[in-house]
Scaffold this active site. Structure first.
Site, short mmCIF file in Angstrom:
data_model
loop_
_atom_site.label_atom_id
_atom_site.label_comp_id
_atom_site.label_asym_id
_atom_site.label_seq_id
_atom_site.Cartn_x
_atom_site.Cartn_y
_atom_site.Cartn_z
N LYS A 1 0.85 -1.19 0.00
CA LYS A 1 0.00 0.00 0.00
C LYS A 1 0.89 1.24 0.00
O LYS A 1 2.03 1.14 0.47
CB LYS A 1 -0.96 0.01 1.18
CG LYS A 1 -0.36 -0.27 2.56
CD LYS A 1 0.80 0.50 3.07
CE LYS A 1 0.69 1.99 3.25
NZ LYS A 1 1.96 2.62 3.72
N TYR B 1 -4.24 4.14 6.60
CA TYR B 1 -4.73 3.12 7.54
C TYR B 1 -6.06 3.55 8.17
O TYR B 1 -6.95 2.72 8.37
CB TYR B 1 -3.69 2.84 8.64
CG TYR B 1 -2.50 2.08 8.12
CD1 TYR B 1 -2.51 0.69 8.07
CD2 TYR B 1 -1.38 2.74 7.63
CE1 TYR B 1 -1.44 -0.01 7.56
CE2 TYR B 1 -0.30 2.05 7.13
CZ TYR B 1 -0.33 0.67 7.09
OH TYR B 1 0.72 -0.02 6.57
#
Ligand code: NAD
Length: 478
Positions: A223, A308
C-alpha cells in the site's frame, strides 16, 4: 522404566494411542496405579539424591556396566536413571491440514489455546520473490516467513549486489535467484517463483506490478496501491489480461483485533455505530528519503499512514463514503514538507449519517488508535494500526455501573497472515480478500480528500450500494 510407564505404554500400544490418562487409570484400576505410585515414591526416598554439581559421581553405576538406553551421564559425570519419556495420548490426523490434538490439561476457566499450527511442507508452499530490500522487507517481511504456513521466500530483487548476497545467505536463497532491477523480467523463467511481492517506493508500484504481471506470476503489492486512480486502473487491467491475481497488502484486514472490532461493529455489539475517530501519526526526519519526494511518494502523511485510518474505517463499516472534507497543513520553511503534506485532517460521511473523523501527522510522536462510538458503548483500539501491541478496550453501562473492559485475544504476525492468505488464494484459485479494486477505491477517496483540502469545500464521491463491494471472500484465519 517404572511399572506405571510400562503399563501405560502397553495400554497405549494396544489402544493405538487413542486412550487418555483418565481412561488408563480406569483400565489399570485405581488401586494398582496407586500402589505402583507409592512403590515408586518409596524407591525414590531410599535412594540418596544425585548431586549434579558434584565433580565425583556419588550415585550410579560405572558407564561400562549400564544400559545406555535407561541412563544418561549427568553434568557431574555420574550415570543416573534416564527420565521416563513417553508420548502422552494425542490425535494425529493423517491430513496435513488438520491440527494435531494434544492431551488437554487446562480447565474451561482460562481462555482456550489456538489449535496447533498446520504448516505445509516447504515443497508445497508458494514461493515469493521480494522486490526491494528496504526497511519493510528486511525488518518485517523476511522474518515473517518464519511464521508462515503456506509461503516461503525463494527470490530477491534489489539494486544492491551486497545486500542481495548477504540477505540470500541469511535466508537460504539461491544466488541464481537473486536479480537486479534490470533483470526483474527474468523472474518469468524461475519456476520456483509463484508470487511477486512489490515493496518499492509508491511511484514504482504501477510499473513493477504491470511488468510483473507479464512474467505470469501472481502479484502482492504494498500500500498505497499507486499514486493515481489511473495507475491503479492500469495495474488491475494488466493483471486481468495476464490472468494473474493481484492483492494489495492491507495487513490490518488480516489482524485479529481489527477483525474482532469489525465483527462487533457489524453485529452491533453496542448498537449502531454513530462515528469513528481515527489517528495515525509518527515523526520523520530524513529530508532525502523518498517519502519526502512528491514524485516518488505521491503525497505525504495521507497516502503513507493516513491510509490506515481510511482503509480500516471502510473495513469496519463495510460501506463506502459519499462525501469527504479535508484540511491540510505543512509548517512553512520546514524542508521535510516542501513537497509533501505534514498533516491531513479529514472527515468522511458514510451512509446512514455515520461520520469518520481522521487525522494523520508526520511530525508528532507516534500515535495509532481509533475509537468506534456506538449508541450504547464504545470500542477503542490502541496501537490499532501498529505492527503489534494492539490493546482493545470497551465501555458500556450496566445499571448504575460503567463497565470498562480490556479484551485480550491471541495476536498474530500480520504480515505472515496476509502472505498466507495470498498463498491460499493461489493454491486454491480464490479471489484475494483485498484485491486491486480495494486499493483503487482508497485512491479515489484520497484524491477527493486532496481536492477538498485544496479547494476548501466538501467533495462528493460516486454512491456505492452494498457491503464489502470491493473486497473478495472472507479469508480463512488460523
Ligand atoms: P524503504 O525506503 O525502506 O525501502 C524501499 C526499497 O526500494 C529500498 O530497498 C530501495 O533500495 C528500493 N528502491 C528502488 N528504487 C528506489 C528509488 N528510486 N528510491 C528509493 N528507493 C528505491 O521503504 P519501505 O518502508 O520498505 O517501504 C516500501 C513500500 O512498502 C512502500 O510502498 C510503503 O508504503 C510500504 N510499506 C508498507 C508497510 C505496511 O505496514 N504494510 C510498512 C512500511 C512500508
Amino acid at each position: 522404566m517404572s511399572v506405571t510407564n510400562e503399563l501405560l505404554n502397553t495400554v497405549l500400544r494396544h489402544a493405538g494411542q487413542e486412550v487418555s490418562r483418565k481412561d488408563f487409570l480406569t483400565m489399570a484400576g485405581r488401586g494398582l496405579a496407586a500402589s505402583v505410585a507409592a512403590g515408586t515414591l518409596a524407591a525414590c526416598h531410599d535412594k540418596p539424591a544425585a548431586s549434579a554439581a558434584s565433580a565425583t559421581p556419588t550415585t550410579g553405576t560405572p558407564a561400562a556396566q549400564v544400559d545406555a538406553s535407561t541412563t544418561f551421564t549427568a553434568a557431574g559425570g555420574q550415570q543416573v536413571p534416564s527420565s521416563e519419556a513417553v508420548s502422552p495420548p494425542a490425535k494425529v490426523p493423517a491430513d496435513a491440514s488438520k491440527p494435531i490434538e494434544l492431551e488437554a490439561w487446562k480447565s474451561d476457566v482460562d481462555p482456550k489455546s489456538p489449535p496447533t499450527p498446520t504448516p505445509l511442507p516447504p515443497e508445497q508452499r508458494v514461493g515469493y520473490a521480494l522486490v526491494g530490500l528496504g526497511h519493510l522487507t528486511l525488518e518485517e517481511l523476511l522474518p515473517a516467513f518464519g511464521a508462515c504456513k503456506k509461503s516461503k521466500p525463494v527470490a530477491l530483487v534489489s539494486g544492491s549486489p551486497e545486500k542481495l548476497a548477504k540477505v540470500a545467505k541469511q535466508y537460504g536463497i539461491k544466488p541464481t535467484s537473486c536479480y537486479s532491477y534490470a533483470d526483474y523480467d527474468k523472474l518469468k523463467d524461475n519456476p520456483e517463483v509463484q508470487a511477486i511481492y512489490i515493496v518499492l517506493p509508491n511511484s514504482m508500484h504501477a510499473e513493477y506490478v504491470i511488468r510483473g504481471a507479464k512474467t505470469g506470476k501472481h502479484i502482492l503489492c504494498e500500500k498505497p496501491m499507486a499514486n493515481s486512480v489511473r495507475e491503479c486502473e492500469l495495474m488491475i487491467a494488466a493483471c486481468k489480461e495476464a490472468q494473474v491475481k493481484l492483492m494489495i497488502a492491507y495487513r490490518i484486514q488480516y489482524e485479529p483485533y481489527n477483525r474482532l472490532v469489525r465483527d462487533m461493529v457489524r453485529n452491533q455489539k453496542f448498537g449502531k455505530v454513530k462515528y469513528i475517530q481515527a489517528q495515525n501519526s509518527q515523526s520523520s526526519a530524513n529530508v532525502d528519503h523518498w517519502r519526502h519526494k512528491k514524485a516518488l511518494a505521491g503525497g505525504g502523511a495521507l497516502p503513507d499512514i493516513g491510509l490506515y485510518c481510511l482503509n480500516t474505517s471502510r473495513f469496519l463499516l463495510g460501506t463506502e463514503p459519499t462525501e469527504v472534507f479535508g484540511y491540510m497543513h505543512s509548517t512553512p520553511g520546514n524542508p521535510l514538507f516542501k513537497e509533501v503534506e505534514e498533516m491531513m485532517s479529514w472527515q468522511m460521511r458514510f451512509p446512514n449519517g455515520v461520520l469518520v473523523s481522521a487525522i494523520t501527522h508526520y511530525d508528532t510522536h507516534d500515535s495509532r488508535f481509533y475509537r468506534v462510538n456506538a449508541e450504547r458503548g464504545w470500542l477503542h483500539l490502541d496501537n490499532g494500526y501498529a505492527y503489534r501491541g494492539q490493546q482493545l478496550q470497551t465501555s458500556h453501562a450496566e445499571g448504575p455501573a460503567k463497565m470498562q473492559n480490556q479484551i485480550t485475544i491471541g495476536a498474530n504476525n500480520q504480515f505472515a497472515a496476509e502472505m498466507d492468505h495470498f498463498s491460499e488464494c493461489i493454491l486454491e484459485n480464490k479471489q484475494p480478500h483485498t484485491p486491486g479494486e480495494e486499493g483503487l477505491q482508497d485512491q479515489r477517496i484520497m484524491e477527493a480528500i486532496y481536492q477538498s483540502a485544496r479547494e476548501g469545500r466538501p467533495v462528493k464521491l460516486p454512491p456505492v450500494s452494498g457491503t464489502d463491494v470491493f473486497r473478495g471472500p472472507e479469508p480463512k484465519m488460523s
